[in-house]
Write a protein that holds these residues in place. Structure first.
Motif, PDB file in Angstrom:
ATOM      1  N   LYS A 175      42.438  46.001  53.191  1.00 52.92           N
ATOM      2  CA  LYS A 175      43.344  45.005  54.092  1.00 52.92           C
ATOM      3  C   LYS A 175      43.242  43.596  53.392  1.00 52.92           C
ATOM      4  N   PHE A 176      42.126  43.124  53.021  1.00 50.08           N
ATOM      5  CA  PHE A 176      41.965  41.790  52.173  1.00 50.08           C
ATOM      6  C   PHE A 176      42.778  41.820  51.174  1.00 50.08           C
ATOM      7  N   VAL A 177      42.937  42.817  50.277  1.00 53.02           N
ATOM      8  CA  VAL A 177      43.934  42.771  48.951  1.00 53.02           C
ATOM      9  C   VAL A 177      45.164  42.844  49.458  1.00 53.02           C
ATOM     10  N   PHE A 178      45.481  43.423  50.416  1.00 50.04           N
ATOM     11  CA  PHE A 178      47.006  43.800  50.589  1.00 50.04           C
ATOM     12  C   PHE A 178      47.513  42.518  51.746  1.00 50.04           C
ATOM     13  N   GLU A 179      46.581  42.079  52.499  1.00 50.60           N
ATOM     14  CA  GLU A 179      47.168  41.050  53.486  1.00 50.60           C
ATOM     15  C   GLU A 179      46.689  39.564  53.230  1.00 50.60           C
ATOM     16  N   GLU A 180      45.669  39.322  52.639  1.00 47.36           N
ATOM     17  CA  GLU A 180      45.332  37.966  52.406  1.00 47.36           C
ATOM     18  C   GLU A 180      45.647  37.549  50.781  1.00 47.36           C
ATOM     19  N   LYS A 181      46.149  38.656  49.988  1.00 48.07           N
ATOM     20  CA  LYS A 181      46.577  38.400  48.612  1.00 48.07           C
ATOM     21  C   LYS A 181      45.804  37.528  47.810  1.00 48.07           C
ATOM     22  N   PRO A 182      44.503  37.920  47.608  1.00 43.37           N
ATOM     23  CA  PRO A 182      43.903  37.124  46.891  1.00 43.37           C
ATOM     24  C   PRO A 182      44.407  36.942  45.163  1.00 43.37           C
ATOM     25  N   ASP A 183      44.369  35.688  44.620  1.00 39.86           N
ATOM     26  CA  ASP A 183      44.729  35.762  43.461  1.00 39.86           C
ATOM     27  C   ASP A 183      43.879  36.416  41.955  1.00 39.86           C
ATOM     28  N   VAL A 184      42.572  36.471  42.379  1.00 37.76           N
ATOM     29  CA  VAL A 184      41.802  37.076  41.391  1.00 37.76           C
ATOM     30  C   VAL A 184      40.700  37.943  41.887  1.00 37.76           C
ATOM     31  N   ILE A 185      40.453  39.138  41.679  1.00 38.27           N
ATOM     32  CA  ILE A 185      39.126  39.822  41.874  1.00 38.27           C
ATOM     33  C   ILE A 185      38.097  40.027  40.800  1.00 38.27           C
ATOM     34  N   GLN A 245      39.926  52.086  40.124  1.00 31.23           N
ATOM     35  CA  GLN A 245      40.853  51.766  41.115  1.00 31.23           C
ATOM     36  C   GLN A 245      41.617  50.330  41.622  1.00 31.23           C
ATOM     37  N   LEU A 246      40.314  49.608  40.794  1.00 27.33           N
ATOM     38  CA  LEU A 246      40.685  48.016  41.354  1.00 27.33           C
ATOM     39  C   LEU A 246      41.854  47.694  40.149  1.00 27.33           C
ATOM     40  N   ILE A 247      41.952  48.265  38.885  1.00 24.04           N
ATOM     41  CA  ILE A 247      42.774  47.961  37.998  1.00 24.04           C
ATOM     42  C   ILE A 247      44.153  48.431  38.014  1.00 24.04           C
ATOM     43  N   GLU A 248      44.222  49.433  39.087  1.00 20.51           N
ATOM     44  CA  GLU A 248      45.510  49.994  39.501  1.00 20.51           C
ATOM     45  C   GLU A 248      46.367  48.935  40.239  1.00 20.51           C
ATOM     46  N   LEU A 249      45.568  48.121  41.213  1.00 19.46           N
ATOM     47  CA  LEU A 249      46.284  46.816  41.919  1.00 19.46           C
ATOM     48  C   LEU A 249      46.989  45.990  40.900  1.00 19.46           C
ATOM     49  N   ASP A 250      47.923  45.308  41.580  1.00 24.36           N
ATOM     50  CA  ASP A 250      48.564  44.128  40.789  1.00 24.36           C
ATOM     51  C   ASP A 250      47.758  43.000  40.604  1.00 24.36           C
ATOM     52  N   THR A 251      46.778  42.799  41.588  1.00 29.46           N
ATOM     53  CA  THR A 251      45.795  41.475  41.248  1.00 29.46           C
ATOM     54  C   THR A 251      45.084  41.472  40.048  1.00 29.46           C
ATOM     55  N   LYS A 252      44.701  40.562  39.531  1.00 25.01           N
ATOM     56  CA  LYS A 252      44.209  40.196  38.377  1.00 25.01           C
ATOM     57  C   LYS A 252      42.686  40.515  38.654  1.00 25.01           C
ATOM     58  N   VAL A 253      41.947  41.433  37.871  1.00 27.91           N
ATOM     59  CA  VAL A 253      40.587  41.610  37.939  1.00 27.91           C
ATOM     60  C   VAL A 253      39.654  41.164  36.646  1.00 27.91           C
ATOM     61  N   ILE A 254      38.681  40.786  36.900  1.00 30.10           N
ATOM     62  CA  ILE A 254      37.634  40.468  36.103  1.00 30.10           C
ATOM     63  C   ILE A 254      36.342  41.151  36.373  1.00 30.10           C
ATOM     64  N   VAL A 255      35.960  41.908  35.378  1.00 32.25           N
ATOM     65  CA  VAL A 255      34.620  42.809  35.573  1.00 32.25           C
ATOM     66  C   VAL A 255      33.405  41.987  35.237  1.00 32.25           C
ATOM     67  N   ALA A 256      32.327  41.728  36.058  1.00 35.38           N
ATOM     68  CA  ALA A 256      31.393  41.178  35.806  1.00 35.38           C
ATOM     69  C   ALA A 256      30.114  42.263  35.674  1.00 35.38           C
ATOM     70  N   LEU A 257      29.674  42.502  34.523  1.00 34.66           N
ATOM     71  CA  LEU A 257      28.677  43.334  34.124  1.00 34.66           C
ATOM     72  C   LEU A 257      27.297  42.441  34.605  1.00 34.66           C
ATOM     73  N   ASN A 258      26.921  43.117  35.716  1.00 35.47           N
ATOM     74  CA  ASN A 258      25.737  42.180  36.018  1.00 35.47           C
ATOM     75  C   ASN A 258      24.175  42.943  35.417  1.00 35.47           C
ATOM     76  N   MET A 259      23.188  42.478  35.873  1.00 37.05           N
ATOM     77  CA  MET A 259      22.055  42.733  35.353  1.00 37.05           C
ATOM     78  C   MET A 259      21.777  43.219  33.749  1.00 37.05           C
ATOM     79  N   ALA A 260      22.511  42.133  33.026  1.00 36.80           N
ATOM     80  CA  ALA A 260      22.342  42.260  31.739  1.00 36.80           C
ATOM     81  C   ALA A 260      21.020  42.109  31.235  1.00 36.80           C
ATOM     82  N   ASP A 261      19.905  41.303  31.959  1.00 37.41           N
ATOM     83  CA  ASP A 261      18.638  41.292  31.407  1.00 37.41           C
ATOM     84  C   ASP A 261      18.044  42.606  31.475  1.00 37.41           C
ATOM     85  N   ILE A 262      18.021  43.428  32.543  1.00 35.46           N
ATOM     86  CA  ILE A 262      17.374  44.714  32.769  1.00 35.46           C
ATOM     87  C   ILE A 262      17.948  45.489  31.565  1.00 35.46           C
ATOM     88  N   LEU A 263      19.192  45.459  31.318  1.00 34.69           N
ATOM     89  CA  LEU A 263      20.013  46.459  30.390  1.00 34.69           C
ATOM     90  C   LEU A 263      19.135  46.033  29.115  1.00 34.69           C
TER      91      LEU A 263
END
Lengths: 76, 696
Positions: free
Chosen positions: B70-80, B98-116
């Motif tokens: 609902k948030f993506v479709f109705e509140e139309k964010p600029d970035v996810i 699934q997120l990249i199938e949306l039209d919204t711009k997506v940035i992937v944040a790879l977290n826990m780089a330190d643990i990696l």
């Protein structure tokens, strides 16, 4: 055989998902339990239910009744 | 600019959100549900960041997923911003696909780089970017690295390339469906249509049905399974390309679980930890903080009172401020140190990962009643005080299980009800006082079990009996995170519960201090409360055998605080409010001389189960979310109390022999055990929210 019958420490490959409930089935698919996925039974709760399995680099606990509806092939 | 923060549970989403927004986050609920919604401004920018619930997919089945869609479709964010736990890359990327199938711009944040790094794993960000077609940033929310780069990416223009995830057959089906769909997020919708997603059923057509049938025959199963399997096939390919395992270092989680989940040690360890939580929050430590605050508030009130007297303020105004407002505020303040301790305990249990083990241990048992394994903690805490007990239900994710637990926690005798038990049991049952007190706790547990069974079959029949949950790694709690968590929860309590407590205290003060002639400072007998009590005392007739306005008034005063029941009775009996001896309160000539063993037990039962004090009512309002539910709950509890008390008195006054009573109780318990095994939850169901068409 049923996934619920796999012993702790054993590895198995998923062959079929027989889950009746649509929502649970989808949830398990989403969590990575697809056909051909390799899983390892890591631990069982003290009363035997739920069961903790390892797949795709993480661990998931699932109730025994759900695991009874998943068919697997044990990998030696 | 609107930014949405999306990711799995345990991906470090909250830590990142807290770091990005600092202290200025607004916390509320998503409309219609009691799931937290957090919004804030990213520090140093004017970007609005919304924290979405932790999800693993964007399927149409759970409330959390529906909220995100609902948030993506109705509140139309600029970035996810898709935060990904890089130590569980395979599973985390499922949502990403699934997120990249949306039209919204997506940035992937790879977290826990330190643990990696620590684990000897490495991920090739560039390769990952190529495969996914979106920007990938490496961050550590905990160590606060890489975040500035992430924020700077938000504003940059997207160079998104459509990546083809599925094989030829599926991709061509998607293409032919997509051609006929002219709304935003057409690729996403096309794929969901193939999966027969109910939310998009309006866009379904003959062509879609044909494509679906074609693929279904080709792959010999339904589309949901085909698409999920294909996604993971794609992810496995990426993983081989982008991840390198240098060395496998085994974490301590498994070793610790050998102890914590050990067949023999698990429960004893659990009992010890629970005892510790109890001891700290409602035992000696917790209650001493309550006394401390109560003392301070009293002295302050006294000082104000004397100052007002000196200034010539009228008596009633003086009383309003001191006995009404300051006492009311004091009641709220009194809970806060206790709540802080409790929330710290809970936060530690959660962040270390032990809470998941508790849920695991107790789940099977509690699920039969429609409750969660985590429900035990609020009950244990509630035996000290219902307020932190109810606030503690926050740890239960499922809305129905959480609400049910909140409603049932007040049934456990809290420490404030002990003076009532001490008075009645001590005077009427003398040598058997201990037995009687214990029987009340036993009674409470049985009532909780039966109520849970009834509620889970009527109002809350949507809870599923399935358990699917991640077991997180053991971690050392992060102090900053715990502090922020505790702060947020305490503020929420003050805002929602505090207002209820304050207003109700003032109302009771008013009814007690004034007669219907608006004369101030009257005797209890002439006050409005007493008059109301006299007219309503027939309600208590079946419980007490007589019309007793004194008991009615005392029970009402119990709404302010259960300790006040006894002091109220003392005052009504014409004694000082500190008197606690039964021989004085029940002496001939007082309004309570008509009590006997049966009505004493019945009255105790009523007070134990009826609507709890305003503090607990306020806490329930906070957890249930709406006034309607709150009123229904209070009525449910009070009616239960009334029925139980009436049965107790009517049966009790006809029993002449303790032995008869005990045998009857044992028989009832056996019947109850049989009922539990026969009627406990076996059916599966959906989550029962207003988001899909089934329950609207």
């Amino acid at each position: 055989m049923q996934l619920s019958k796999v012993k702790v420490g054993q590895k198995a490959k998923i062959t079929k998902l027989n889950i009746q409930n649509k929502e649970i089935r989808r949830h398990l698919l989403d969590m990575g339990l697809t056909r051909g996925t390799e899983i390892k039974v890591k631990k069982k709760a003290p009363m035997g239910d739920p069961i903790d399995i390892e797949l795709r680099d993480y661990e998931l606990c699932i109730s025994k009744s759900d695991l009874e509806q998943i068919d697997v092939e044990v990998i030696i | 600019m609107k930014v949405g923060l999306v990711g799995n549970q345990n991906s470090g989403k909250t830590t990142l959100f807290n770091y990005l927004t600092g202290m200025n986050a607004k916390i509320g609920n998503w409309p219609g549900v009691t799931i937290e919604k957090k919004t804030g401004i990213i520090k140093g920018t004017n970007y609005e960041l919304t924290d979405l619930p932790g999800i693993y997919s964007l399927s149409p089945y759970s409330i959390e997923e529906e909220i995100s869609r609902k948030f993506v479709f109705e509140e139309k964010p600029d970035v996810i911003i898709n935060i990904v736990d890089s130590t569980s890359l395979e599973r985390s990327l499922y949502l990403t696909t699934q997120l990249i199938e949306l039209d919204t711009k997506v940035i992937v944040a790879l977290n826990m780089a330190d643990i990696l790094e620590r684990r000897g794993l490495s991920i090739d960000c560039k390769k990952l970017e190529e495969n996914l077609g979106v920007k990938v940033c490496k961050i550590s929310a905990l160590k606060e690295t890489g975040i500035d780069e992430l924020v700077s990416e938000i504003n940059k223009l997207e160079k998104k390339s459509k990546s083809k995830i599925f094989d030829e057959n599926i991709e061509s089906s998607i293409d032919s469906i997509q051609k006929n769909i002219n709304v935003p997020h057409s690729r996403f919708i096309s794929i969901k249509l193939l999966e027969m997603d109910e939310r998009f059923i309006k866009l379904n057509s003959k062509e879609v049905d044909n494509e679906r049938e074609k693929l279904s025959k080709l792959y010999d199963t339904d589309l949901e399974e085909i698409i999920a399997t294909e996604r993971y096939n794609f992810i496995e390919k990426i993983k081989k390309e982008c991840c390198k395992k240098v060395e496998i270092k085994q974490g301590i989680t498994d070793k610790l679980d050998k102890i914590f989940l050990n067949k023999w040690l698990a429960f004893p360890i659990f009992v010890i930890i629970m005892f510790l939580v109890y001891y700290l929050s409602v035992g000696v430590v917790g209650s001493s903080t309550v006394d401390f605050v109560a003392d301070k508030v009293d002295s302050f009130g006294l000082w104000v009172s004397e100052t007002f007297e000196g200034l010539g303020v009228s008596e009633w105004l003086n009383s309003l401020v001191v006995d009404g407002i300051i006492a009311g505020v004091g009641a709220v303040l009194g809970f806060i140190p206790q709540l802080i301790i409790l929330f710290i305990c809970i936060s530690c249990l959660e962040t270390t990962g032990y809470m998941s083990r508790i849920a695991l241990l107790l789940d099977k048992l509690f699920r039969k009643l429609g409750l969660s394994g985590k429900s035990l903690i609020p009950f244990i805490v509630g035996s000290g005080c219902s307020v932190p007990g109810i606030m503690g239900t926050r740890i239960i994710e499922n809305q129905d299980e959480r609400e049910m637990t909140s409603i049932l926690v007040p049934f456990i005798p809290c420490s404030a009800k002990l003076p009532i038990i001490a008075l009645f049991a001590g005077y009427f049952f003398e040598n058997n006082a201990g037995l009687v007190s214990a029987s009340l706790y036993f009674f409470a547990i049985i009532v909780i079990i039966i109520s849970a069974l009834i509620l889970s079959r009527t109002k809350f029949k949507h809870t599923s009996s399935s358990y699917i949950s991640e077991l997180p790694e053991y971690k050392i709690p992060n102090i900053k995170y715990v502090a922020k968590d505790v702060w947020d929860k305490v503020i929420a309590f003050i805002k929602r519960a505090g207002s209820v407590i304050l207003i109700c205290s003032i109302v009771i003060w008013f009814l007690l201090s004034f007669s219907f002639n608006f004369e101030y400072g009257v005797e209890v007998e002439d006050s409005m409360l007493a008059s109301i009590g006299k007219t309503v005392s027939w309600v208590f007739y079946p419980i007490l055998g007589t019309n007793n306005w004194g008991a009615t008034v005392s029970a009402v005063q119990g709404l302010v605080a259960k300790e006040q029941v006894v002091s109220s009775m003392a005052v009504i009996a014409g004694l000082s409010e500190d008197v606690e001896s039964g021989s004085e309160i029940f002496a001939d000539g007082t309004p309570f001389s008509g009590f006997n063993k049966a009505s004493a037990y019945a009255f105790m039962v009523f007070n134990l189960f009826s609507a709890p004090c305003f503090g607990a009512i306020g806490a329930m309002k906070r957890e249930l979310g709406s006034n309607k539910k709150l009123i229904k709950t209070v009525m449910f509890q009070t009616i239960c109390a009334w029925i139980l008390a009436t049965i107790t008195y009517q049966v009790g006054s006809r029993i002449t022999n303790i032995a008869n009573l005990i045998i009857i109780l044992v028989l009832i318990s056996i019947v109850i055990c049989i009922l539990i095994s026969k009627f406990s939850k076996k059916s599966d169901g959906c989550s029962g929210c207003p988001y899909c068409d089934n329950c609207k």
